[in-house]
Design a protein around this motif. Structure first.
Motif, PDB file in Angstrom:
ATOM      1  N   ARG A  35     -39.536  35.530  26.680  1.00 37.84           N
ATOM      2  CA  ARG A  35     -38.774  36.478  27.490  1.00 37.84           C
ATOM      3  C   ARG A  35     -38.617  37.746  26.666  1.00 37.84           C
ATOM      4  O   ARG A  35     -38.378  37.675  25.466  1.00 37.84           O
ATOM      5  N   VAL A  36     -38.739  38.914  27.296  1.00 37.44           N
ATOM      6  CA  VAL A  36     -38.669  40.189  26.597  1.00 37.44           C
ATOM      7  C   VAL A  36     -37.499  40.985  27.173  1.00 37.44           C
ATOM      8  O   VAL A  36     -37.390  41.142  28.397  1.00 37.44           O
ATOM      9  N   TYR A  37     -36.639  41.491  26.279  1.00 34.02           N
ATOM     10  CA  TYR A  37     -35.456  42.242  26.693  1.00 34.02           C
ATOM     11  C   TYR A  37     -35.347  43.529  25.885  1.00 34.02           C
ATOM     12  O   TYR A  37     -35.669  43.557  24.709  1.00 34.02           O
ATOM     13  N   ARG A  38     -34.876  44.587  26.522  1.00 28.01           N
ATOM     14  CA  ARG A  38     -34.544  45.833  25.822  1.00 28.01           C
ATOM     15  C   ARG A  38     -33.023  45.898  25.744  1.00 28.01           C
ATOM     16  O   ARG A  38     -32.325  45.714  26.746  1.00 28.01           O
ATOM     17  N   VAL A  39     -32.507  46.161  24.556  1.00 27.60           N
ATOM     18  CA  VAL A  39     -31.069  46.220  24.330  1.00 27.60           C
ATOM     19  C   VAL A  39     -30.545  47.532  24.906  1.00 27.60           C
ATOM     20  O   VAL A  39     -30.984  48.610  24.520  1.00 27.60           O
ATOM     21  N   THR A  40     -29.595  47.440  25.855  1.00 25.41           N
ATOM     22  CA  THR A  40     -28.980  48.636  26.427  1.00 25.41           C
ATOM     23  C   THR A  40     -27.518  48.758  26.033  1.00 25.41           C
ATOM     24  O   THR A  40     -26.906  49.795  26.275  1.00 25.41           O
ATOM     25  N   GLY A  41     -26.966  47.704  25.464  1.00 23.79           N
ATOM     26  CA  GLY A  41     -25.578  47.732  25.020  1.00 23.79           C
ATOM     27  C   GLY A  41     -25.360  46.668  23.965  1.00 23.79           C
ATOM     28  O   GLY A  41     -26.085  45.670  23.906  1.00 23.79           O
ATOM     29  N   LEU A  42     -24.364  46.874  23.130  1.00 21.88           N
ATOM     30  CA  LEU A  42     -24.068  45.920  22.061  1.00 21.88           C
ATOM     31  C   LEU A  42     -22.882  45.066  22.468  1.00 21.88           C
ATOM     32  O   LEU A  42     -21.817  45.583  22.799  1.00 21.88           O
ATOM     33  N   ALA A  43     -23.082  43.771  22.445  1.00 20.50           N
ATOM     34  CA  ALA A  43     -22.031  42.830  22.813  1.00 20.50           C
ATOM     35  C   ALA A  43     -21.751  41.921  21.629  1.00 20.50           C
ATOM     36  O   ALA A  43     -22.672  41.391  21.015  1.00 20.50           O
ATOM     37  N   THR A  44     -20.489  41.755  21.313  1.00 22.96           N
ATOM     38  CA  THR A  44     -20.108  40.838  20.240  1.00 22.96           C
ATOM     39  C   THR A  44     -19.311  39.673  20.788  1.00 22.96           C
ATOM     40  O   THR A  44     -19.235  38.627  20.161  1.00 22.96           O
ATOM     41  N   ARG A  45     -18.712  39.864  21.979  1.00 23.17           N
ATOM     42  CA  ARG A  45     -17.957  38.787  22.614  1.00 23.17           C
ATOM     43  C   ARG A  45     -18.741  38.279  23.813  1.00 23.17           C
ATOM     44  O   ARG A  45     -19.409  39.047  24.493  1.00 23.17           O
ATOM     45  N   ARG A  46     -18.624  37.011  24.090  1.00 23.04           N
ATOM     46  CA  ARG A  46     -19.307  36.416  25.236  1.00 23.04           C
ATOM     47  C   ARG A  46     -18.422  36.596  26.465  1.00 23.04           C
ATOM     48  O   ARG A  46     -17.309  36.098  26.517  1.00 23.04           O
ATOM     49  N   GLY A  47     -18.930  37.312  27.456  1.00 27.16           N
ATOM     50  CA  GLY A  47     -18.175  37.552  28.675  1.00 27.16           C
ATOM     51  C   GLY A  47     -18.831  36.878  29.864  1.00 27.16           C
ATOM     52  O   GLY A  47     -19.598  35.923  29.719  1.00 27.16           O
ATOM     53  N   SER A  48     -18.544  37.397  31.041  1.00 30.04           N
ATOM     54  CA  SER A  48     -19.126  36.829  32.252  1.00 30.04           C
ATOM     55  C   SER A  48     -20.619  37.172  32.317  1.00 30.04           C
ATOM     56  O   SER A  48     -21.104  38.054  31.616  1.00 30.04           O
ATOM     57  N   ALA A  49     -21.323  36.496  33.202  1.00 38.23           N
ATOM     58  CA  ALA A  49     -22.762  36.719  33.323  1.00 38.23           C
ATOM     59  C   ALA A  49     -23.058  38.130  33.815  1.00 38.23           C
ATOM     60  O   ALA A  49     -24.009  38.772  33.356  1.00 38.23           O
ATOM     61  N   SER A  50     -22.239  38.637  34.741  1.00 33.77           N
ATOM     62  CA  SER A  50     -22.471  39.993  35.243  1.00 33.77           C
ATOM     63  C   SER A  50     -22.198  41.025  34.149  1.00 33.77           C
ATOM     64  O   SER A  50     -22.882  42.052  34.066  1.00 33.77           O
ATOM     65  N   GLU A  51     -21.216  40.763  33.319  1.00 30.83           N
ATOM     66  CA  GLU A  51     -20.912  41.658  32.195  1.00 30.83           C
ATOM     67  C   GLU A  51     -22.030  41.603  31.156  1.00 30.83           C
ATOM     68  O   GLU A  51     -22.420  42.622  30.590  1.00 30.83           O
TER      69      GLU A  51
END
Length: 123
Positions: free
Chosen positions: A59-75
């Motif tokens: 799977r290939v993803y481009r990072v558009t935001g930095l997340a350090t906490r696990r939130g909801s799937a939509s987030e």
């Protein structure tokens, strides 16, 4: 915050269920950042391309935001852009020879039909 650990990001955007699974995937070489094998502590920044091997598929993803906490799937979906190419179309296969359960071994004629369907040429 300009970067976060790649294992933390993979876990936070819900690509793995646990942080330890994300770390193990990095150790096994299943996570690549910008086409370089990533260690768990490697920083990932906005704009990086992360390739993750999950369940036998890349799977290939481009990072558009930095997340350090696990939130909801939509987030979590707001922190990456999916670049994974679509899978190739499946080819049509001929219907298999179906025998009644317990009918015994195939006859010589049925065996030749099975071989022909499987692409094995008679010699």
């Amino acid at each position: 915050m300009s970067s976060v650990r790649v294992d933390s990001w993979v876990w936070a955007v819900r690509l793995t269920k646990t942080r330890s699974q994300a770390t193990a995937a990095c150790r096994a070489g299943h996570v690549r950042v910008n086409d370089q094998t990533a260690k768990a502590a490697q920083p990932v920044a906005v704009g990086d391309v992360v390739r993750v091997r999950l369940h036998g598929f890349d799977r290939v993803y481009r990072v558009t935001g930095l997340a350090t906490r696990r939130g909801s799937a939509s987030e979590a979906a707001q922190h990456y852009e999916d670049l994974t190419p679509p899978p190739p179309p499946r080819t049509e296969r001929p219907a298999p020879v179906i025998r009644d359960r317990g009918a015994g071994r195939p006859t010589k004629r049925e065996r030749r039909e099975i071989d022909r369907l499987r692409g094995r040429a008679e010699q």
